[in-house]
Design a protein around this motif. Structure first.
Motif, PDB file in Angstrom:
ATOM      1  N   HIS A 217       0.884  -1.169   0.000  1.00  0.00           N
ATOM      2  CA  HIS A 217       0.000   0.000   0.000  1.00  0.00           C
ATOM      3  C   HIS A 217       0.920   1.218   0.000  1.00  0.00           C
ATOM      4  N   TRP A 218       0.673   2.120  -0.913  1.00  0.00           N
ATOM      5  CA  TRP A 218       1.633   3.195  -1.155  1.00  0.00           C
ATOM      6  C   TRP A 218       0.999   4.559  -0.977  1.00  0.00           C
ATOM      7  N   GLY A 221      -2.150   5.465  -2.890  1.00  0.00           N
ATOM      8  CA  GLY A 221      -3.263   4.532  -2.868  1.00  0.00           C
ATOM      9  C   GLY A 221      -4.007   4.550  -1.544  1.00  0.00           C
ATOM     10  N   SER A 222      -4.706   3.461  -1.282  1.00  0.00           N
ATOM     11  CA  SER A 222      -5.490   3.356  -0.059  1.00  0.00           C
ATOM     12  C   SER A 222      -4.614   2.932   1.108  1.00  0.00           C
TER      13      SER A 222
END
Length: 348
Positions: A217-218, A221-222
């Motif tokens: 997850h980055w 993103g979410s």
């Protein structure tokens, strides 16, 4: 009969704790037994002094430090970040028995790197420029961290993939002729990511292939964990089928992200995340699924969601690395990390 929700949660937590204890109860090295030099780490130029001191503190475990010093700006131009090539740091690391393999990254406009790689003349010019950089210092090699091609579209993808493999093969061969190390940093290859990298070709060419095992997850993103044991299993099952395990280094995060819906995501080191959690008076919590630390807090009428990595989280990943014969790890980045990470890495 299906377990009730509360029972399932308790069982998940029990399994996580059991896996962690299996890792941690192994006997430590004897007092006179040196820790294995199986760790490398990136040295961020924006925290050069702190990261350098951190490297010296843990010199017994570090075999390589990669100062994050350079940026490829064009085929014939490599630019230095502040502090690049500082002799005091190079000499100090060498005196501690640590190899110095600086990183060259790039942030070129979309398509620019692909144009260099796919043009034989420009590719040759770029390789010569990199060799000149290495020859101008007492470096032990170079680390290539070129990421903008990772999003290459379907039409150009096969040509760019082949061109990067040719670039890597030619560069590594010339570095080896100079007695220098060739390190390639790549993103993970899974069913949906990392196809730009020709893993077998890169494994043949390089001394070391570093897989950036973070940002599941980055920032863009979410919210969610940066890594999980299940994700590492997928990554390493594929990687070790294509590259000898002895050539692989698993990149581990020593940082996290602080998300908020509709607002800016903030980068936090482990130190910053723990300081924030403590200041807010939030109990430590290990997510039972990813086995990474996680907490939420309120700010300006919004709920922020923090996921980060620490020694406990990495300890849960260690059995996966062992299962695939991965002994070498690399940290992003030095002086970001939980100090208790070092003894955990000594058990990989």
């Amino acid at each position: 009969m299906a377990l009730r929700f509360g029972a399932r949660v308790r069982l998940s937590v029990l399994c996580a704790v059991t896996a962690l204890l299996v890792t941690l109860v192994q006997p430590p090295a004897a007092a006179d037994e040196p820790l294995p030099r199986t760790v490398s780490g990136w040295l961020p130029y924006w925290d050069q002094e702190g990261a350098y001191a951190d490297a010296l503190r843990h010199a017994a475990q570090l075999h390589t430090v990669s100062p994050f010093w350079y940026r490829a700006a064009a085929a014939d131009r490599i630019e230095g970040h502040p502090g690049a090539g500082e002799t005091r740091i190079i000499d100090g690391l060498h005196a501690a028995g640590i190899k110095v393999v600086p990183t060259v990254m790039e942030t070129m406009e979309r398509g620019a790197l692909a144009d260099i790689l796919t043009d034989p003349a420009l590719r040759a010019t770029h390789i010569d420029t990199l060799l000149t950089l290495v020859a101008g210092h007492t470096y032990d090699g170079i680390d290539i961290d070129y990421e903008s091609i990772a999003t290459t579209g379907d039409t150009a993808y096969p040509a760019v993939r082949a061109a990067y493999a040719s670039f890597a093969s030619q560069l590594c061969a010339k570095l080896h002729a100079l007695g220098k190390k060739c390190v390639l940093t790549v993103s993970p290859q899974t069913a949906t990511t990392g196809r730009i990298w020709d893993y077998p070709a890169l494994g043949r060419a390089a001394d070391t292939v570093r897989i950036m095992g973070y940002d599941l997850h980055w920032q863009g993103g979410s919210a969610g964990p940066l890594a999980t044991p299940q994700w590492y299993d997928d990554i390493l099952r594929r990687a070790t089928a294509l590259i000898p395990a002895a050539k692989l280094e698993m990149g581990l995060p020593a940082y996290g992200w602080d998300w908020v819906d509709g607002g800016a995501t903030r980068h936090v080191t482990w130190r910053e995340a723990e300081a924030l959690r403590t200041t807010k008076g939030i109990p430590y919590h290990l997510d039972p699924d990813s086995r990474t630390p996680h907490f939420r807090y309120e700010e300006d009428d919004s709920v922020r969601d923090v996921w980060y990595q620490d020694a406990t989280g990495v300890a849960a990943d260690v059995p996966v690395l062992r299962r695939y014969g991965i002994r070498n790890t690399t940290i992003w980045a030095l002086n970001f990390e939980d100090p208790q990470l070092w003894p955990v890495l000594g058990r990989v």
